[in-house]
Design a protein around this motif. Sequence first.
Motif, PDB file in Angstrom:
ATOM      1  N   ARG A  10      -5.815 -18.645 -32.921  1.00 14.54           N
ATOM      2  CA  ARG A  10      -4.953 -18.208 -34.026  1.00 14.54           C
ATOM      3  C   ARG A  10      -5.375 -19.045 -35.224  1.00 14.54           C
ATOM      4  NH1 ARG A  10      -0.220 -14.955 -33.173  1.00 14.54           N
ATOM      5  NH2 ARG A  10      -0.589 -13.997 -31.159  1.00 14.54           N
ATOM      6  N   TYR A  11      -6.489 -18.654 -35.850  1.00 15.21           N
ATOM      7  CA  TYR A  11      -7.100 -19.452 -36.904  1.00 15.21           C
ATOM      8  C   TYR A  11      -6.054 -19.957 -37.883  1.00 15.21           C
ATOM      9  CZ  TYR A  11     -10.423 -21.007 -40.363  1.00 15.21           C
ATOM     10  OH  TYR A  11     -11.139 -21.785 -41.212  1.00 15.21           O
ATOM     11  N   PRO A  12      -6.037 -21.206 -38.207  1.00 10.73           N
ATOM     12  CA  PRO A  12      -6.964 -22.301 -37.935  1.00 10.73           C
ATOM     13  C   PRO A  12      -6.612 -23.119 -36.691  1.00 10.73           C
ATOM     14  CG  PRO A  12      -5.413 -23.061 -39.564  1.00 10.73           C
ATOM     15  CD  PRO A  12      -5.030 -21.625 -39.203  1.00 10.73           C
ATOM     16  N   HIS A  13      -5.799 -22.583 -35.809  1.00  7.09           N
ATOM     17  CA  HIS A  13      -5.414 -23.300 -34.595  1.00  7.09           C
ATOM     18  C   HIS A  13      -5.944 -22.601 -33.352  1.00  7.09           C
ATOM     19  CE1 HIS A  13      -2.268 -24.427 -37.543  1.00  7.09           C
ATOM     20  NE2 HIS A  13      -2.516 -25.622 -37.055  1.00  7.09           N
ATOM     21  N   TRP A  30      -2.063 -27.182 -28.227  1.00  4.64           N
ATOM     22  CA  TRP A  30      -2.590 -26.592 -29.453  1.00  4.64           C
ATOM     23  C   TRP A  30      -3.276 -27.669 -30.264  1.00  4.64           C
ATOM     24  CZ3 TRP A  30      -1.488 -27.856 -34.482  1.00  4.64           C
ATOM     25  CH2 TRP A  30      -0.410 -28.727 -34.671  1.00  4.64           C
ATOM     26  N   PHE A  31      -4.310 -27.288 -30.990  1.00  2.40           N
ATOM     27  CA  PHE A  31      -5.012 -28.174 -31.901  1.00  2.40           C
ATOM     28  C   PHE A  31      -5.852 -27.329 -32.848  1.00  2.40           C
ATOM     29  CE2 PHE A  31      -8.778 -29.093 -28.823  1.00  2.40           C
ATOM     30  CZ  PHE A  31      -8.615 -27.883 -28.204  1.00  2.40           C
ATOM     31  N   SER A  32      -6.506 -27.984 -33.809  1.00  2.00           N
ATOM     32  CA  SER A  32      -7.270 -27.223 -34.801  1.00  2.00           C
ATOM     33  C   SER A  32      -8.574 -26.727 -34.197  1.00  2.00           C
ATOM     34  CB  SER A  32      -7.554 -28.069 -36.038  1.00  2.00           C
ATOM     35  OG  SER A  32      -8.631 -28.931 -35.799  1.00  2.00           O
ATOM     36  N   ILE A  33      -9.092 -25.672 -34.782  1.00  2.00           N
ATOM     37  CA  ILE A  33     -10.334 -25.089 -34.302  1.00  2.00           C
ATOM     38  C   ILE A  33     -11.499 -26.068 -34.462  1.00  2.00           C
ATOM     39  CG2 ILE A  33     -11.050 -23.929 -36.425  1.00  2.00           C
ATOM     40  CD1 ILE A  33     -11.592 -21.460 -34.555  1.00  2.00           C
ATOM     41  N   LEU A  34     -11.420 -26.966 -35.446  1.00  2.00           N
ATOM     42  CA  LEU A  34     -12.474 -27.974 -35.626  1.00  2.00           C
ATOM     43  C   LEU A  34     -12.513 -28.943 -34.450  1.00  2.00           C
ATOM     44  CD1 LEU A  34     -11.993 -28.727 -39.421  1.00  2.00           C
ATOM     45  CD2 LEU A  34     -13.749 -27.313 -38.359  1.00  2.00           C
ATOM     46  N   HIS A  35     -11.351 -29.310 -33.936  1.00  2.00           N
ATOM     47  CA  HIS A  35     -11.307 -30.206 -32.781  1.00  2.00           C
ATOM     48  C   HIS A  35     -11.805 -29.493 -31.523  1.00  2.00           C
ATOM     49  CE1 HIS A  35      -8.322 -32.359 -35.402  1.00  2.00           C
ATOM     50  NE2 HIS A  35      -9.282 -33.252 -35.200  1.00  2.00           N
ATOM     51  N   GLU A  36     -11.573 -28.190 -31.448  1.00  2.00           N
ATOM     52  CA  GLU A  36     -12.106 -27.440 -30.317  1.00  2.00           C
ATOM     53  C   GLU A  36     -13.634 -27.450 -30.348  1.00  2.00           C
ATOM     54  OE1 GLU A  36     -11.935 -23.061 -28.264  1.00  2.00           O
ATOM     55  OE2 GLU A  36     -12.145 -23.223 -30.428  1.00  2.00           O
ATOM     56  N   GLY A  61      -1.194 -31.321 -29.467  1.00  2.00           N
ATOM     57  CA  GLY A  61      -0.040 -31.661 -28.656  1.00  2.00           C
ATOM     58  C   GLY A  61       0.416 -30.494 -27.808  1.00  2.00           C
ATOM     59  N   TRP A  62       1.400 -30.767 -26.967  1.00  2.00           N
ATOM     60  CA  TRP A  62       1.946 -29.731 -26.094  1.00  2.00           C
ATOM     61  C   TRP A  62       2.611 -28.668 -26.942  1.00  2.00           C
ATOM     62  CZ3 TRP A  62      -0.013 -29.401 -21.589  1.00  2.00           C
ATOM     63  CH2 TRP A  62      -0.381 -30.535 -20.880  1.00  2.00           C
ATOM     64  N   PHE A  63       2.607 -27.452 -26.442  1.00  2.00           N
ATOM     65  CA  PHE A  63       3.051 -26.301 -27.199  1.00  2.00           C
ATOM     66  C   PHE A  63       3.834 -25.373 -26.288  1.00  2.00           C
ATOM     67  CE2 PHE A  63       2.096 -21.996 -28.790  1.00  2.00           C
ATOM     68  CZ  PHE A  63       2.518 -22.127 -30.106  1.00  2.00           C
ATOM     69  N   ASP A  64       4.953 -24.874 -26.755  1.00  2.00           N
ATOM     70  CA  ASP A  64       5.735 -23.892 -26.003  1.00  2.00           C
ATOM     71  C   ASP A  64       5.172 -22.507 -26.305  1.00  2.00           C
ATOM     72  OD1 ASP A  64       7.576 -22.350 -24.687  1.00  2.00           O
ATOM     73  OD2 ASP A  64       9.278 -22.958 -25.924  1.00  2.00           O
ATOM     74  N   TYR A  65       4.669 -21.839 -25.296  1.00  2.00           N
ATOM     75  CA  TYR A  65       4.011 -20.551 -25.502  1.00  2.00           C
ATOM     76  C   TYR A  65       4.941 -19.515 -26.123  1.00  2.00           C
ATOM     77  CZ  TYR A  65       0.909 -16.639 -24.841  1.00  2.00           C
ATOM     78  OH  TYR A  65       0.101 -15.554 -25.064  1.00  2.00           O
ATOM     79  N   ASN A  66       6.227 -19.657 -25.971  1.00  2.00           N
ATOM     80  CA  ASN A  66       7.175 -18.725 -26.594  1.00  2.00           C
ATOM     81  C   ASN A  66       7.119 -18.778 -28.118  1.00  2.00           C
ATOM     82  OD1 ASN A  66       8.116 -17.807 -24.107  1.00  2.00           O
ATOM     83  ND2 ASN A  66       9.571 -19.492 -23.966  1.00  2.00           N
ATOM     84  N   ASP A  67       6.540 -19.860 -28.670  1.00  2.00           N
ATOM     85  CA  ASP A  67       6.432 -20.015 -30.119  1.00  2.00           C
ATOM     86  C   ASP A  67       5.066 -19.570 -30.659  1.00  2.00           C
ATOM     87  OD1 ASP A  67       8.978 -21.090 -30.228  1.00  2.00           O
ATOM     88  OD2 ASP A  67       8.267 -23.144 -29.967  1.00  2.00           O
ATOM     89  N   ILE A  68       4.299 -18.825 -29.884  1.00  5.93           N
ATOM     90  CA  ILE A  68       2.941 -18.442 -30.263  1.00  5.93           C
ATOM     91  C   ILE A  68       2.922 -17.664 -31.583  1.00  5.93           C
ATOM     92  CG2 ILE A  68       2.855 -16.266 -28.974  1.00  5.93           C
ATOM     93  CD1 ILE A  68      -0.058 -18.729 -29.202  1.00  5.93           C
ATOM     94  N   ASN A  69       3.946 -16.906 -31.880  1.00 12.27           N
ATOM     95  CA  ASN A  69       3.961 -16.117 -33.115  1.00 12.27           C
ATOM     96  C   ASN A  69       4.315 -16.949 -34.350  1.00 12.27           C
ATOM     97  OD1 ASN A  69       3.210 -13.687 -31.924  1.00 12.27           O
ATOM     98  ND2 ASN A  69       5.303 -13.329 -31.252  1.00 12.27           N
ATOM     99  N   ARG A  70       4.653 -18.200 -34.179  1.00 16.60           N
ATOM    100  CA  ARG A  70       4.996 -19.061 -35.308  1.00 16.60           C
ATOM    101  C   ARG A  70       3.787 -19.737 -35.930  1.00 16.60           C
ATOM    102  NH1 ARG A  70      10.692 -21.915 -33.697  1.00 16.60           N
ATOM    103  NH2 ARG A  70      11.791 -19.955 -33.302  1.00 16.60           N
ATOM    104  N   ILE A  71       2.639 -19.660 -35.270  1.00 22.58           N
ATOM    105  CA  ILE A  71       1.447 -20.277 -35.864  1.00 22.58           C
ATOM    106  C   ILE A  71       0.545 -19.227 -36.452  1.00 22.58           C
ATOM    107  CG2 ILE A  71       1.459 -22.344 -34.451  1.00 22.58           C
ATOM    108  CD1 ILE A  71      -0.751 -21.090 -32.768  1.00 22.58           C
TER     109      ILE A  71
END
Length: 71
Positions: A10-13, A30-36, A61-71
């Motif tokens: 989910r650019y830029p994450h 979750w983290f930035s695409i640059l760190h990936e 950091g840890w991420f709740d998958y239910n919040d995927i639409n917030r990024i």
Amino acid sequence: MYKVFFRICRYPHVVIGLVNITTGEKGYWWFSILHEEMLCEEYHVKNLKGVLLDELPQNGGWFDYNDINRI
């Protein structure tokens, strides 16, 4: 150790699904695409899916998958 079983960009994450191979516990990181890209270079792969990580990534950091639409 953690195995990457899921990846979504989910650019830029980037969100990756991790499973602790000792306990079987699953979570999303979750983290930035640059760190990936840096991790891919470190492990000499083009995609993290299926990679065994020695430890959790230093960034993100840890991420709740239910919040995927917030990024």
